[in-house]
Design a protein around this motif. Structure first.
Motif, PDB file in Angstrom:
ATOM      1  N   LYS A  55       0.956  -1.033   0.082  1.00  0.00           N
ATOM      2  CA  LYS A  55      -0.143  -0.085   0.043  1.00  0.00           C
ATOM      3  C   LYS A  55       1.071   1.214  -0.005  1.00  0.00           C
ATOM      4  O   LYS A  55       0.664   2.205  -0.742  1.00  0.00           O
ATOM      5  CB  LYS A  55      -0.911  -0.020   1.135  1.00  0.00           C
ATOM      6  N   LYS A  56       1.890   1.436   0.692  1.00  0.00           N
ATOM      7  CA  LYS A  56       3.025   2.495   0.938  1.00  0.00           C
ATOM      8  C   LYS A  56       3.475   2.593  -0.542  1.00  0.00           C
ATOM      9  O   LYS A  56       3.562   3.760  -1.014  1.00  0.00           O
ATOM     10  CB  LYS A  56       3.749   2.373   1.845  1.00  0.00           C
ATOM     11  N   MET A  57       3.777   1.609  -1.139  1.00  0.00           N
ATOM     12  CA  MET A  57       4.614   1.511  -2.280  1.00  0.00           C
ATOM     13  C   MET A  57       3.617   2.271  -3.552  1.00  0.00           C
ATOM     14  O   MET A  57       3.909   2.883  -4.282  1.00  0.00           O
ATOM     15  CB  MET A  57       5.249   0.399  -2.879  1.00  0.00           C
ATOM     16  N   GLU A  58       2.438   1.901  -3.397  1.00  0.00           N
ATOM     17  CA  GLU A  58       1.347   2.028  -4.376  1.00  0.00           C
ATOM     18  C   GLU A  58       0.870   3.543  -4.242  1.00  0.00           C
ATOM     19  O   GLU A  58       1.064   4.313  -5.225  1.00  0.00           O
ATOM     20  CB  GLU A  58       0.012   1.320  -4.288  1.00  0.00           C
ATOM     21  N   THR A  59       0.959   4.006  -2.854  1.00  0.00           N
ATOM     22  CA  THR A  59       0.905   5.428  -2.527  1.00  0.00           C
ATOM     23  C   THR A  59       1.901   6.421  -3.025  1.00  0.00           C
ATOM     24  O   THR A  59       1.615   7.441  -3.660  1.00  0.00           O
ATOM     25  CB  THR A  59       0.554   5.462  -1.105  1.00  0.00           C
ATOM     26  N   THR A  60       3.235   5.759  -2.892  1.00  0.00           N
ATOM     27  CA  THR A  60       4.412   6.499  -3.494  1.00  0.00           C
ATOM     28  C   THR A  60       4.345   6.833  -5.083  1.00  0.00           C
ATOM     29  O   THR A  60       4.539   7.990  -5.514  1.00  0.00           O
ATOM     30  CB  THR A  60       5.779   5.671  -3.025  1.00  0.00           C
ATOM     31  N   ILE A  61       3.877   5.922  -5.653  1.00  0.00           N
ATOM     32  CA  ILE A  61       3.737   5.942  -7.198  1.00  0.00           C
ATOM     33  C   ILE A  61       2.579   6.794  -7.423  1.00  0.00           C
ATOM     34  O   ILE A  61       2.955   7.657  -8.407  1.00  0.00           O
ATOM     35  CB  ILE A  61       3.568   4.299  -7.895  1.00  0.00           C
ATOM     36  N   LYS A  62       1.483   6.735  -6.998  1.00  0.00           N
ATOM     37  CA  LYS A  62       0.395   7.535  -7.146  1.00  0.00           C
ATOM     38  C   LYS A  62       0.386   8.879  -6.633  1.00  0.00           C
ATOM     39  O   LYS A  62       0.137   9.787  -7.444  1.00  0.00           O
ATOM     40  CB  LYS A  62      -0.839   6.842  -6.374  1.00  0.00           C
ATOM     41  N   ASP A  63       1.369   9.098  -5.470  1.00  0.00           N
ATOM     42  CA  ASP A  63       1.460  10.394  -5.226  1.00  0.00           C
ATOM     43  C   ASP A  63       2.441  11.301  -6.449  1.00  0.00           C
ATOM     44  O   ASP A  63       2.251  12.541  -6.253  1.00  0.00           O
ATOM     45  CB  ASP A  63       2.307  10.646  -3.853  1.00  0.00           C
ATOM     46  N   GLN A  64       3.133  10.707  -7.127  1.00  0.00           N
ATOM     47  CA  GLN A  64       3.758  11.346  -8.184  1.00  0.00           C
ATOM     48  C   GLN A  64       2.977  11.322  -9.561  1.00  0.00           C
ATOM     49  O   GLN A  64       3.577  11.807 -10.449  1.00  0.00           O
ATOM     50  CB  GLN A  64       5.084  10.439  -8.607  1.00  0.00           C
ATOM     51  N   GLY A  65       1.797  11.013  -9.629  1.00  0.00           N
ATOM     52  CA  GLY A  65       0.781  11.100 -10.686  1.00  0.00           C
ATOM     53  C   GLY A  65       0.980   9.911 -11.762  1.00  0.00           C
ATOM     54  O   GLY A  65       0.497  10.256 -12.780  1.00  0.00           O
ATOM     55  N   LEU A  66       1.401   8.767 -11.264  1.00  0.00           N
ATOM     56  CA  LEU A  66       1.569   7.668 -12.102  1.00  0.00           C
ATOM     57  C   LEU A  66       0.501   6.605 -11.524  1.00  0.00           C
ATOM     58  O   LEU A  66       0.514   6.466 -10.315  1.00  0.00           O
ATOM     59  CB  LEU A  66       2.978   7.193 -12.176  1.00  0.00           C
ATOM     60  N   THR A  67       0.196   5.506 -12.270  1.00  0.00           N
ATOM     61  CA  THR A  67      -0.491   4.425 -11.802  1.00  0.00           C
ATOM     62  C   THR A  67       0.642   3.434 -11.706  1.00  0.00           C
ATOM     63  O   THR A  67       1.799   3.527 -12.157  1.00  0.00           O
ATOM     64  CB  THR A  67      -1.498   3.763 -12.884  1.00  0.00           C
ATOM     65  N   VAL A  68       0.356   2.399 -10.925  1.00  0.00           N
ATOM     66  CA  VAL A  68       1.560   1.384 -10.744  1.00  0.00           C
ATOM     67  C   VAL A  68       1.538   0.701 -11.933  1.00  0.00           C
ATOM     68  O   VAL A  68       2.728   0.346 -12.310  1.00  0.00           O
ATOM     69  CB  VAL A  68       0.861   0.240  -9.857  1.00  0.00           C
ATOM     70  N   GLU A  69       0.480   0.433 -12.996  1.00  0.00           N
ATOM     71  CA  GLU A  69       0.868  -0.181 -14.277  1.00  0.00           C
ATOM     72  C   GLU A  69       1.718   0.620 -15.263  1.00  0.00           C
ATOM     73  O   GLU A  69       2.503   0.147 -15.631  1.00  0.00           O
ATOM     74  CB  GLU A  69      -0.436  -0.361 -14.930  1.00  0.00           C
TER      75      GLU A  69
END
Length: 160
Positions: A120-134
C-alpha cells in the motif's frame, strides 16, 4: 546490506524496484528483442524518477525492518537466507535443525504479514507522483531495453 536484498525478494517492494535496477546495465539480447515501445515525455520521466527514488528509500527501510525481524526472531540473516533459499528450490538442500526450521517459519510468517502494508505504501508513493502502478511498471520495463530512455533518466536523476 547485500544479504537483506535476498529477503526483500519476498516482497512486492523489491519486485517493483528490481526492474529499474537495470537502468545502468546493458540490455541482453533477449531484452533487446523484447523492447517495450513507450512514448515518454520529460514530465512523465520526472514523475517516474521521483517515484523510483521514493521506492528505493522505502526498499532500504523495508530491508532494515526485515533484517531486524529475522534477528529479533533469533536467527542470523545469512542463516535465514540459506534456509529460505533451500525451501524455495527443490534442487537445493541445507541441513537445519527442527528449531531453525521453526524459527524460519515463524519469521517468514511475520515478514509476509508486513507485505500488505508495504504494498500500500509503495502504491501510494507511485500514485503521489501522478502515475499508476501499471504505468510505473511499463516504464520500468521500457527502461530495461531502451538505452535512450536510460540515458534521459540518468541525466534527470543526476540533476535533481
Amino acid at each position: 546490506m547485500l544479504k537483506s536484498k535476498k529477503i526483500a525478494g519476498l516482497l512486492f517492494a523489491f519486485a517493483l524496484t528490481a526492474g529499474t535496477a537495470a537502468v545502468a546495465q546493458t540490455p541482453t539480447t533477449q531484452q533487446q528483442q523484447q523492447t517495450v515501445d513507450v512514448d515518454v515525455s520529460d514530465a512523465e520521466l520526472s514523475k517516474f524518477a521521483k517515484a523510483y527514488q521514493g521506492l528505493r528509500m522505502m526498499n532500504q527501510q523495508v530491508n532494515q525492518k526485515m533484517m531486524k525481524t529475522v534477528q529479533d526472531g533469533g536467527m542470523d540473516v545469512q542463516r535465514f537466507n540459506e534456509i529460505h533459499q533451500a525451501s524455495q528450490d527443490p534442487n537445493k538442500e541445507v541441513e537445519a535443525t527442527d528449531e531453525e526450521l521453526d524459527q524460519h517459519a515463524t519469521i517468514l510468517t511475520e515478514i509476509e504479514s508486513m507485505q500488505g502494508d508495504f504494498q500500500k505504501k509503495m502504491e501510494t508513493t507511485i500514485k503521489d507522483q501522478g502515475l499508476t502502478v501499471e504505468r510505473y511498471q511499463k516504464l520500468a520495463m521500457a527502461l530495461q531495453s531502451d538505452q535512450e530512455l536510460q540515458s534521459r533518466l540518468q541525466k534527470m536523476m543526476q540533476q535533481g
